[in-house]
Design an enzyme around this catalytic site. Structure first.
Site, PDB file in Angstrom:
ATOM      1  N   ARG A  80       0.845  -1.192   0.000  1.00 55.70           N
ATOM      2  CA  ARG A  80       0.000   0.000   0.000  1.00 55.70           C
ATOM      3  C   ARG A  80       0.886   1.250   0.000  1.00 55.70           C
ATOM      4  O   ARG A  80       2.001   1.230   0.510  1.00 55.70           O
ATOM      5  CB  ARG A  80      -0.905   0.024   1.241  1.00 55.70           C
ATOM      6  CG  ARG A  80      -2.063  -0.969   1.160  1.00 55.70           C
ATOM      7  CD  ARG A  80      -2.968  -0.872   2.361  1.00 55.70           C
ATOM      8  NE  ARG A  80      -2.331  -1.324   3.572  1.00 55.70           N
ATOM      9  CZ  ARG A  80      -1.747  -0.554   4.475  1.00 55.70           C
ATOM     10  NH1 ARG A  80      -1.744   0.765   4.329  1.00 55.70           N
ATOM     11  NH2 ARG A  80      -1.181  -1.061   5.548  1.00 55.70           N
ATOM     12  N   TYR A 208      -1.635  -3.434  -7.002  1.00 54.01           N
ATOM     13  CA  TYR A 208      -1.355  -4.252  -5.829  1.00 54.01           C
ATOM     14  C   TYR A 208      -2.405  -4.129  -4.726  1.00 54.01           C
ATOM     15  O   TYR A 208      -2.762  -3.022  -4.307  1.00 54.01           O
ATOM     16  CB  TYR A 208       0.014  -3.871  -5.240  1.00 54.01           C
ATOM     17  CG  TYR A 208       0.440  -4.907  -4.252  1.00 54.01           C
ATOM     18  CD1 TYR A 208       0.957  -6.121  -4.684  1.00 54.01           C
ATOM     19  CD2 TYR A 208       0.247  -4.725  -2.895  1.00 54.01           C
ATOM     20  CE1 TYR A 208       1.288  -7.108  -3.784  1.00 54.01           C
ATOM     21  CE2 TYR A 208       0.576  -5.704  -1.994  1.00 54.01           C
ATOM     22  CZ  TYR A 208       1.102  -6.890  -2.442  1.00 54.01           C
ATOM     23  OH  TYR A 208       1.420  -7.874  -1.556  1.00 54.01           O
ATOM     24  N   LYS A 217      -9.614  -2.185   1.526  1.00 50.24           N
ATOM     25  CA  LYS A 217      -9.284  -1.046   2.386  1.00 50.24           C
ATOM     26  C   LYS A 217     -10.069   0.212   1.974  1.00 50.24           C
ATOM     27  O   LYS A 217     -10.513   0.977   2.822  1.00 50.24           O
ATOM     28  CB  LYS A 217      -7.791  -0.759   2.328  1.00 50.24           C
ATOM     29  CG  LYS A 217      -6.915  -1.939   2.693  1.00 50.24           C
ATOM     30  CD  LYS A 217      -7.178  -2.431   4.083  1.00 50.24           C
ATOM     31  CE  LYS A 217      -6.181  -3.497   4.490  1.00 50.24           C
ATOM     32  NZ  LYS A 217      -6.428  -3.985   5.846  1.00 50.24           N
ATOM     33  N   HIS A 237     -10.602  -2.102  11.483  1.00 53.51           N
ATOM     34  CA  HIS A 237      -9.517  -2.974  11.000  1.00 53.51           C
ATOM     35  C   HIS A 237      -9.320  -4.084  12.041  1.00 53.51           C
ATOM     36  O   HIS A 237      -8.349  -4.060  12.802  1.00 53.51           O
ATOM     37  CB  HIS A 237      -8.259  -2.110  10.843  1.00 53.51           C
ATOM     38  CG  HIS A 237      -7.136  -2.760  10.111  1.00 53.51           C
ATOM     39  ND1 HIS A 237      -5.820  -2.412  10.300  1.00 53.51           N
ATOM     40  CD2 HIS A 237      -7.117  -3.729   9.169  1.00 53.51           C
ATOM     41  CE1 HIS A 237      -5.047  -3.130   9.513  1.00 53.51           C
ATOM     42  NE2 HIS A 237      -5.803  -3.946   8.826  1.00 53.51           N
ATOM     43  N   SER A 259      -1.442  -3.625  10.354  1.00 60.25           N
ATOM     44  CA  SER A 259      -1.138  -4.564   9.268  1.00 60.25           C
ATOM     45  C   SER A 259       0.101  -5.399   9.600  1.00 60.25           C
ATOM     46  O   SER A 259       1.079  -4.878  10.143  1.00 60.25           O
ATOM     47  CB  SER A 259      -0.845  -3.784   7.982  1.00 60.25           C
ATOM     48  OG  SER A 259      -1.872  -2.858   7.749  1.00 60.25           O
ATOM     49  N   CYS A 261       0.659  -7.671  11.789  1.00 61.93           N
ATOM     50  CA  CYS A 261       0.965  -7.883  13.215  1.00 61.93           C
ATOM     51  C   CYS A 261       0.263  -9.139  13.729  1.00 61.93           C
ATOM     52  O   CYS A 261       0.045  -9.270  14.942  1.00 61.93           O
ATOM     53  CB  CYS A 261       0.547  -6.683  14.046  1.00 61.93           C
ATOM     54  SG  CYS A 261       1.654  -5.288  13.875  1.00 61.93           S
ATOM     55  N   ASP A 286      -9.492  -9.538   8.992  1.00 65.52           N
ATOM     56  CA  ASP A 286      -8.937  -8.211   8.699  1.00 65.52           C
ATOM     57  C   ASP A 286      -9.904  -7.053   8.965  1.00 65.52           C
ATOM     58  O   ASP A 286      -9.470  -6.001   9.391  1.00 65.52           O
ATOM     59  CB  ASP A 286      -8.481  -8.161   7.231  1.00 65.52           C
ATOM     60  CG  ASP A 286      -7.595  -6.967   6.927  1.00 65.52           C
ATOM     61  OD1 ASP A 286      -6.736  -6.644   7.762  1.00 65.52           O
ATOM     62  OD2 ASP A 286      -7.764  -6.345   5.867  1.00 65.52           O
ATOM     63  N   ARG A 375       1.838 -12.289  -0.611  1.00 61.00           N
ATOM     64  CA  ARG A 375       0.497 -12.596  -0.120  1.00 61.00           C
ATOM     65  C   ARG A 375      -0.068 -13.885  -0.698  1.00 61.00           C
ATOM     66  O   ARG A 375       0.361 -14.353  -1.751  1.00 61.00           O
ATOM     67  CB  ARG A 375      -0.456 -11.458  -0.505  1.00 61.00           C
ATOM     68  CG  ARG A 375      -0.086 -10.094   0.057  1.00 61.00           C
ATOM     69  CD  ARG A 375      -0.498  -9.967   1.489  1.00 61.00           C
ATOM     70  NE  ARG A 375      -0.116  -8.698   2.073  1.00 61.00           N
ATOM     71  CZ  ARG A 375      -0.831  -8.051   2.993  1.00 61.00           C
ATOM     72  NH1 ARG A 375      -1.971  -8.543   3.411  1.00 61.00           N
ATOM     73  NH2 ARG A 375      -0.403  -6.925   3.514  1.00 61.00           N
TER      74      ARG A 375
HETATM   75  C1  OXD Z   1      -3.146  -4.505   5.332  1.00 61.73           C
HETATM   76  C2  OXD Z   1      -3.779  -5.659   4.673  1.00 61.73           C
HETATM   77  O1  OXD Z   1      -2.214  -3.914   4.765  1.00 61.73           O
HETATM   78  O2  OXD Z   1      -4.666  -6.247   5.304  1.00 61.73           O
HETATM   79  O3  OXD Z   1      -3.555  -4.158   6.447  1.00 61.73           O
HETATM   80  O4  OXD Z   1      -3.457  -5.975   3.517  1.00 61.73           O
HETATM   81 MN    MN Z   2      -5.230  -5.226   7.114  1.00 61.37          MN
END
Ligand code: OXD
Ligand code: MN
Length: 590
Positions: A80, A208, A217, A237, A259, A261, A286, A375
């Site tokens: 991102r 991406y 998001k 989130h 993100s 974590c 998420d 991913r």
């Molecule tokens: C993030 C994702 O970046 O879930 O939080 O992809």
């Molecule tokens: Mn996320």
């Protein structure tokens, strides 16, 4: 004039609003062809075949990873881009210091100039989708227009895409408009713009993840958080996990961590062998949409239908459910490959890479085999911990909200806020080390309120007030906690084993919710003493556990000063109640 295909999609219920918008985008972007997506397996197969023919997708070992594919993004387009992401409200204060801002007219002009003729020679895909169970009153629909078949395939996994979504849009007449083009993938011509008041998104120059799969998001967090504020709910989130104890009672917990974590790991946790009788169910990994329910409790739906998870670190020891889930029907992005054409990444726990994420022979001297933000995209139904509750239109009742961050120091393993308002302060003060999920420096501690720093579609000051007002509506508000799995000792080793053992902390949390577990009262909130945690079968030094459960007054006094300065950045928009809660903590620290 572009040719048009509609696959198996019936356009009978097509609303005038969608038809007119698609026509206007086609006039601007001038594609050769327009394809209305139905999300069917046939359509997905045909898109994959087109990408394979263009060398943009590679089938993986059909015996060991059936129906799995590898995509490689442009090397400059791997995460991102927070610095290129904007909230475009008429007044800058409404976007707040937590967002980049541009005036809507300027942003539209800039984006439309980029879009002009950008789909010449390409196909424009129309992707109608629903975020949330198709029959839930809490779900919201959108249409993404994109020129990327890779994006369509991902949206097909991550959302309920196709006929039913188009029909719901036809009935509701309201939908989020998301326009996306990969452009030339030029980092200098890359923007992700949000127009919350218009329920629209414009994204250009990236193919991406969070920049391009606009349901995720952009819609389900940035636009939805704004919508949620006007409608009295919360778009967060957060993972949503169900925990069934040996007595057969199931409680649902929603956890907000920044993100990369460990949200996916926690959502799919496998109980340690020494905690028999516990079961874990994933509702989401998420995003959670949280609504006050008729009984005064808070209910959560997961707007997504798949996982876009971080691959590195996913192994049989860290997340066996995910590891098993991604052995079929999975799209991998930017991972390495073994000599056997199987996906490979750091932390997978076996084998070795032959090819790196750039497609070059792997040489550790050049960096990791898999990009740190590589991913997997996979349907939620493949998760061994999947529960049909993820389809419950009413959502699941939430017993506890858990905030957390990646902090090598200060924050103890777990603590409980004294009240909802104190919990809002705890959430607002979340700080965490940055990760590879976004471009920029990794490992820098920054404030990341409610893990929403990159995702809140409006001023954080107003957002905290909204959190307080949602709590005021709840007769049975969830209890609020903070966890930190990432404390490190002076030797840089993690003090807490994490992964499955995190259930020990969740067990204490749930027992607190039903008034069964003990705690001691500290300046920052309620903490378990060592004996309050279930450590049966856990090998951890008594001193280490004591350290994990300690509150260092001097360090916290500094933290309070830092939090106050952070709250002050939002000026008059910061609710006074948060300062009052901070004062209580400060007084108790002495
Ligand atoms: C993030 C994702 O970046 O879930 O939080 O992809
Ligand atoms: Mn996320």
């Amino acid at each position: 004039m572009a040719t048009v295909s509609t696959a198996q999609l019936s356009l009978q219920s097509l609303s005038k609003e969608v038809a007119e918008w698609v026509a206007s985008v086609a006039a601007l972007t001038t594609p050769d062809h327009i394809h209305w997506c139905d999300g069917s397996p046939d359509e997905m197969a045909s898109l994959r075949n087109q990408l394979i023919a263009r060398n943009e997708l590679q089938p993986l070992n059909a015996e060991t990873f059936p129906d799995c594919y590898l995509a490689r993004s442009h090397p400059s387009d791997v995460a991102r881009v927070e610095h290129l992401t904007f909230i475009c409200t008429p007044k800058q204060e409404d976007a707040g210091p937590n967002n980049n801002w541009m005036a809507p007219a300027e942003a539209h002009a800039e984006m439309d100039a980029l879009y002009k003729g950008c789909m010449k020679g390409r196909t424009l895909y129309v992707v109608p989708y629903c975020m949330g169970p198709i029959d839930s009153p809490y779900s919201r629909c959108g249409v993404e227009i994109t020129d990327s078949a890779y994006v369509v395939i991902n949206m097909g996994i991550m959302t309920r895409m196709g006929q039913m979504a188009l029909e719901r849009i036809g009935r509701e007449r309201s939908f989020v408009k998301g326009l996306h083009s990969v452009g030339e993938l030029d980092p200098n011509r890359r923007f992700i713009m949000h127009f919350p008041e218009e329920l629209s998104i414009k994204s250009f120059g990236s193919g991406y993840g969070g920049n391009a799969l606009l349901g995720k998001k952009c819609h389900a967090l940035r636009i939805a958080s704004y919508q949620a504020r006007t409608e009295g709910w919360l778009a967060e989130h957060m993972l949503i996990v169900g925990l069934k104890n040996p007595q057969g009672e199931t409680h649902y917990v929603a956890c907000a961590f920044p993100s990369a974590c460990g949200k996916t790991n926690l959502a799919m946790l496998i109980p340690p062998g020494s905690m028999p009788g516990w079961e874990v169910f994933t509702v989401g990994d998420d995003i959670a949409w949280l609504h006050p329910g008729p009984d005064g409790r808070l209910y959560a739906i997961n707007p997504e239908s798949g996982y876009f998870g971080v691959a590195p670190g996913t192994g049989p020891k860290t997340n066996k459910n995910a590891f098993d889930m991604i052995r079929k029907d999975t799209l991998f992005t930017n991972v390495g490959l073994t000599a056997n054409n199987e996906p490979w990444w750091e932390g997978i726990g076996k084998g070795e890479a032959a090819i790196d994420w750039l497609g070059k022979p792997f040489d550790a001297k050049n960096g990791p085999a898999a990009h740190p933000n590589s991913r997997f995209t996979v349907s939620a139904v493949h998760n061994p911990a999947y529960t049909a509750e993820a389809e419950n239109p009413k959502g699941v009742p939430i017993s506890a909200i858990v905030f957390g961050g990646r902090r090598r120091e200060l924050a103890p393993l777990v603590y409980e806020a004294r009240s909802w308002a104190h919990g809002v302060l705890v959430g607002a003060s979340v700080a965490s080390e940055t990760t590879a999920a976004a471009t920029g420096a990794v490992g820098v501690v920054r404030r990341d309120s409610m893990a929403m720093k990159p995702f809140c579609g409006y001023n954080f000051g107003d957002y905290w007030s909204h959190w307080l007002s949602v709590g005021a509506k709840l007769k049975h508000a969830p209890k609020v906690f903070h966890v930190n799995w990432f404390r490190q000792g002076s030797d840089n080793k993690f003090l807490w084993p994490g992964f499955g053992d995190n259930l020990r902390v969740l067990k204490w949390i749930l027992e607190r919710c039903v008034g069964k577990a003990d705690a001691h009262d500290t300046a920052i909130g309620f903490l378990p003493r060592s004996e309050d945690l279930d450590t049966n079968g856990l090998s951890i030094e008594a001193d280490t556990l004591k350290e994990l459960l300690s509150v260092k007054d001097e360090a916290w006094r500094k933290e309070v000063v830092d939090i106050r300065a952070y709250l002050a950045e939002f000026g008059a928009r910061t609710p006074g109640q948060l300062y009052a809660e901070l004062e209580t903590v400060q007084d108790r620290l002495g």
